[in-house]
Design a protein around this motif. Structure first.
Motif, mmCIF file in Angstrom:
data_model
loop_
_atom_site.group_PDB
_atom_site.id
_atom_site.type_symbol
_atom_site.label_atom_id
_atom_site.label_comp_id
_atom_site.label_asym_id
_atom_site.label_seq_id
_atom_site.Cartn_x
_atom_site.Cartn_y
_atom_site.Cartn_z
ATOM 1 N N ARG A 59 0.627 -1.084 -0.153
ATOM 2 C CA ARG A 59 0.011 0.127 0.010
ATOM 3 C C ARG A 59 0.896 1.176 -0.026
ATOM 4 O O ARG A 59 0.550 2.148 0.864
ATOM 5 C CB ARG A 59 -0.767 0.015 1.148
ATOM 6 C CG ARG A 59 -2.028 -1.081 1.232
ATOM 7 C CD ARG A 59 -2.945 -1.096 2.312
ATOM 8 N NE ARG A 59 -3.761 -2.299 2.222
ATOM 9 C CZ ARG A 59 -4.456 -2.601 3.317
ATOM 10 N NH1 ARG A 59 -4.327 -1.981 4.456
ATOM 11 N NH2 ARG A 59 -5.309 -3.666 3.240
ATOM 12 N N ARG A 60 1.652 1.221 -1.063
ATOM 13 C CA ARG A 60 2.802 2.295 -0.995
ATOM 14 C C ARG A 60 2.760 2.736 -2.541
ATOM 15 O O ARG A 60 2.734 1.831 -3.449
ATOM 16 C CB ARG A 60 4.057 2.228 -0.517
ATOM 17 C CG ARG A 60 4.312 1.932 1.091
ATOM 18 C CD ARG A 60 4.026 3.429 1.632
ATOM 19 N NE ARG A 60 4.352 3.403 3.044
ATOM 20 C CZ ARG A 60 3.196 3.044 3.876
ATOM 21 N NH1 ARG A 60 1.935 2.591 3.448
ATOM 22 N NH2 ARG A 60 3.328 3.106 5.063
ATOM 23 N N ASP A 61 3.072 4.080 -2.975
ATOM 24 C CA ASP A 61 3.462 4.309 -4.464
ATOM 25 C C ASP A 61 4.741 3.449 -4.878
ATOM 26 O O ASP A 61 5.453 3.214 -3.949
ATOM 27 C CB ASP A 61 3.615 5.873 -4.280
ATOM 28 C CG ASP A 61 3.862 6.486 -5.799
ATOM 29 O OD1 ASP A 61 4.807 6.714 -5.918
ATOM 30 O OD2 ASP A 61 2.753 6.334 -6.521
ATOM 31 N N HIS A 62 4.716 3.312 -6.208
ATOM 32 C CA HIS A 62 6.032 2.553 -6.516
ATOM 33 C C HIS A 62 7.354 3.328 -6.351
ATOM 34 O O HIS A 62 8.217 2.766 -6.142
ATOM 35 C CB HIS A 62 5.672 2.435 -8.063
ATOM 36 C CG HIS A 62 5.810 3.499 -8.819
ATOM 37 N ND1 HIS A 62 5.065 4.501 -9.170
ATOM 38 C CD2 HIS A 62 6.943 3.816 -9.426
ATOM 39 C CE1 HIS A 62 5.553 5.375 -9.781
ATOM 40 N NE2 HIS A 62 6.689 4.988 -10.420
ATOM 41 N N SER A 63 7.160 4.744 -6.278
ATOM 42 C CA SER A 63 8.348 5.719 -6.041
ATOM 43 C C SER A 63 8.916 5.221 -4.673
ATOM 44 O O SER A 63 10.134 5.307 -4.394
ATOM 45 C CB SER A 63 8.149 7.001 -6.185
ATOM 46 O OG SER A 63 7.154 7.588 -5.608
#
Length: 82
Positions: A59-63
């Protein structure tokens, strides 16, 4: 989430003495962040997942996943065995 991914997250969480819920949550305390970074590394190396796929799992952005990967690479390369 694939069963193998869930097991990997559970193992990492147990090792760092946090819950999977904490790792996938918004907490930024150092021990949770370390567990999250370790989980990213495990998912990347053992399951050959992309940063986008790992981001969805934790549940995190790919960056954020890319930053975690670069940070762990930097830390690993700075430790020299004598």
């Amino acid at each position: 989430m694939y069963k193998g991914h869930a097991n990997a997250l559970r193992i990492v969480a147990d090792e760092f003495q946090v819950t999977v819920k904490e790792m996938r949550g918004v907490t930024r305390t150092p021990h949770v962040v370390a567990a999250r970074q370790a989980a990213c590394m495990v998912l990347s190396e053992h399951f050959q997942l992309s940063s986008v796929e790992i981001g969805k799992i934790i549940r995190r952005d790919h960056s954020t996943v890319l930053y975690s990967d670069r940070k762990s690479t930097r830390l690993n390369s700075s430790h020299v065995l004598i």
